[in-house]
Design an enzyme around this catalytic site. Sequence first.
Site, short mmCIF file in Angstrom:
data_model
loop_
_atom_site.label_atom_id
_atom_site.label_comp_id
_atom_site.label_asym_id
_atom_site.label_seq_id
_atom_site.Cartn_x
_atom_site.Cartn_y
_atom_site.Cartn_z
N ASP A 19 -29.13 69.72 76.02
CA ASP A 19 -28.96 68.33 75.61
C ASP A 19 -30.18 67.83 74.84
OD1 ASP A 19 -27.49 65.72 75.89
OD2 ASP A 19 -29.35 65.17 76.91
N GLU A 63 -28.29 70.76 71.13
CA GLU A 63 -27.94 69.49 70.48
C GLU A 63 -29.23 68.97 69.87
OE1 GLU A 63 -26.23 65.01 71.42
OE2 GLU A 63 -27.44 66.06 72.91
#
Length: 579
Positions: A244, A281
Amino acid sequence: MLFDVWAPHAESVTLELSGRSVPLSPDPDRAGWWRAEADAAPGDRYGFALDGGDVLPDPRARHLPEGPERPGAVVDLAAFPWRHPWSGRGLPGAVLYETHVGTFTPEGTFDAAAGRLARLARLGVTHVELMPVCPFPGRHGWGYDGVAPWAVHEPYGGPEGLQRFVDAAHGHGLGVVLDVVHNHLGPSGNRLPDFGPYFTDRHHTPWGSAVNLDAPGSDDVRAYFIGSAVAFLRDFRLDGLRLDAVHELADDRAEPMLAELSAAVDALAAEVGRPLFLIAESDRNDPRTTAPRERNGFGLHGQWNDDFHHALHAALTGESQGYYADFARAPLAALAATLTRGFLHDGGWSAFRGRSHGRPLDPATPAYRLVGYDQTHDQIGNRALGDRLAALIGPRRQAVAAALVLCGPFTPMLFMGEEWGATTPWQYFTDHQDPDLAEAVRSGRRREFSAHGWAEGDIPDPQDPATRDRSCLVWPDEDDAPWLLDWHRRLIALRHRYLPAGLTLADVTAAYDEDAGWLLLRNGPLTVAVNLSPDAAARLPLGDGTFTPLAASAEGITHDADGALALPPESAAVLLREG
């Protein structure tokens, strides 16, 4: 059994184990570490007391049956009886399916989710990508407020529930990818600062002080998160991890933590004899993210491509607010640029940022290293009402989007339910146990969207259980499923049959007509033709070669003798080019 913990500032550490107190001794080989041997059995509760204080859960607890703020339980993950041998599935050739365990089924558990895996296998996807499953306070949430990066959320089924899910997936030939959060811990229940300098004020992130990756003590903090990642891949037989928001990993050291992590994962892959991968990401549009470590890259195996999403979304919806503004000025030009170059922002000006942004990818970059999608949990759930793409544009335009995602150059990813055009919202929901935090989240959400013109009464209350319930998938009967489900199956089958995994960005070309609303994508042997005009047919010049139609989303698609393809409004076709 060995119990150990890093607590560099403590004067004494005591193991509290099922009613016994066992003093730990400083580890002579590791500065700041404490250790003790003690008899223990699976299920025994334990925690650590620092300098005579409260009993705290082990930062590396694998099982937290009473939640992240209570003592952990001893567990033997190696004792799980795996039923299905697994040699792994790598990222090249993958089709990902992003899933939130808590809303994939009304039950919101691993075991209930496993009951739907056969349908995913029939769809043709290769990997289920689970949103974060580490423990967080309460029962329901997105998972990005986790506070125990080594454990598994008990309401989902705990560590054995995750093992059962992965084993069931392997039985269907599906790999499993897990979304993990290393850039912050949740605002409630985080006790890591009691143990040591896990965070630093040298850097700040949207969540406050940054995870300590470069200040004093950062060697052990890095080892903590890298060890967690490796443990999940090893003990749960996962195939990959999605990392993330790596752009929020503030790290000034010469060797980035991401490079250290990718080296550890590559070493584990060699050890276990199956492919393992990391997908980042990142909003940096930085080629170093996936560049090999020997070329001073981070060595990650893939990254999400938001530029492709933004261009596709702007072309499909006409939305131009926020970061869509850079893509909405000429959406088909932006879409063609992302399909062929990977990034739209590869060094040029971004009006949204007020500066230039990104760097160009090497045309020799394997296209599978970029993950392409038309919606994700973020892009749906961070809308005020959590409305899905199908609810915004309807099934015909969703079919066009599917053709570009599933037969495009990038590793495709679907968000759960989009294959049949689900219109159930996927909203932002929480279950914070702290009333003050709950109210802060609720009021902050209302302020944020009220500033963009939404009436406060229309914005769902994240703490209301009904918000989570509305977000649960409503599964159609497969025999009565919308035609979109068959369309997605056909496109995925074409991808598996015709697209080599080794295609590079240099193998992709695109043509378009902004005014007429059509785009022609040439992706290796496949040609994808789309017409986004809502009311006018389009005539697309296919060019040289022999073209065989493979799939069409609408009636009335014809191939002229002079080599042009006629497409009705809001339709797509996939063709095989020979010669």
